[in-house]
Design an enzyme around this catalytic site. Structure first.
Site, PDB file in Angstrom:
ATOM      1  N   GLY A  36       0.684  -1.117   0.101  1.00 27.61           N
ATOM      2  CA  GLY A  36      -0.263  -0.042  -0.265  1.00 27.61           C
ATOM      3  C   GLY A  36       0.811   1.392   0.012  1.00 27.61           C
ATOM      4  O   GLY A  36       0.325   2.056  -0.451  1.00 27.61           O
ATOM      5  N   CYS A  37       2.002   1.187   0.628  1.00 26.98           N
ATOM      6  CA  CYS A  37       2.979   2.323   0.821  1.00 26.98           C
ATOM      7  C   CYS A  37       3.247   3.355  -0.093  1.00 26.98           C
ATOM      8  O   CYS A  37       3.383   3.901  -1.289  1.00 26.98           O
ATOM      9  CB  CYS A  37       4.587   2.076   2.010  1.00 26.98           C
ATOM     10  SG  CYS A  37       2.811   1.950   3.464  1.00 26.98           S
ATOM     11  N   THR A  38       3.986   1.459  -0.821  1.00 22.56           N
ATOM     12  CA  THR A  38       4.534   1.784  -2.585  1.00 22.56           C
ATOM     13  C   THR A  38       3.737   2.728  -3.593  1.00 22.56           C
ATOM     14  O   THR A  38       3.836   2.922  -4.268  1.00 22.56           O
ATOM     15  CB  THR A  38       4.792   0.141  -3.200  1.00 22.56           C
ATOM     16  OG1 THR A  38       5.673  -0.216  -2.174  1.00 22.56           O
ATOM     17  CG2 THR A  38       5.534   0.620  -4.519  1.00 22.56           C
TER      18      THR A  38
END
Length: 179
Positions: free
Chosen positions: A65-67
């Site tokens: 998700g952060c990527t």
């Protein structure tokens, strides 16, 4: 580092009913900060004076998700810059992890490291989370739009990664069209 033009306009502060009492809200002064960036240099809120800042908090570098969120903000970086807005992503990851994350995904945005969690706490982005019935402390994914005077214009207290970067840009562009 910041690249936006000075004096760009952002929407007037609005209230966000989803915020809990005591949390930062539109119209509040953004808490001052100083962080080490992914390249080893430092950045402070005062460095963005006269420019708008999208400050987004994410749980962990190089996770799915952060990527996705970092790539979306990075892809739209030029459009944000054209609108007079800089982008800064912040997590509790060490500088080396931020640097590796940025290089691996060819990110074009600045990433700040807050290992002490001082800034995360000041912005209400550090708190209790729950996953698979287990409670733990961690970074809460949220985003702030801060104007060139250091005032919070808008808060996204609960971020859904898909489409979020575009939503933030749309808010800025809609405000510019309204002027």
């Amino acid at each position: 580092m910041p690249t936006a033009r000075k004096g760009a306009k952002v929407p007037k502060p609005t209230t966000t009913s989803a915020l809990i009492a005591g949390a930062l809200a539109a119209g509040d002064r953004a808490p001052a900060f100083k962080l080490t960036l992914d390249d080893g240099t430092s950045v402070a809120l005062k460095d963005f004076k006269g420019r708008n800042l999208v400050l987004y908090f994410y749980p962990k570098a190089d996770t799915p998700g952060c990527t996705k969120e970092a790539i979306a903000f990075s892809t739209l970086r030029a459009a944000f810059a054209k609108s007079g807005t800089d982008i800064l992503g912040v997590s509790a990851d060490p500088v080396a992890a931020q640097s590796k994350f940025k290089t691996k995904h060819k990110l074009k945005i600045a990433l700040g490291s807050d290992e002490s969690k001082t800034m995360l706490q000041a912005y209400g982005a550090w708190g209790e989370k729950s996953m698979y019935g287990r409670k733990f402390m961690g970074v809460i994914r949220k985003t702030f739009l801060i104007d060139g005077t250091g005032r919070i214009v808008r808060v996204w207290p609960k971020v859904s990664v898909s489409g979020h970067a575009q939503e933030v840009l749309d808010v800025i562009l809609d405000a510019a069209r309204a002027l």
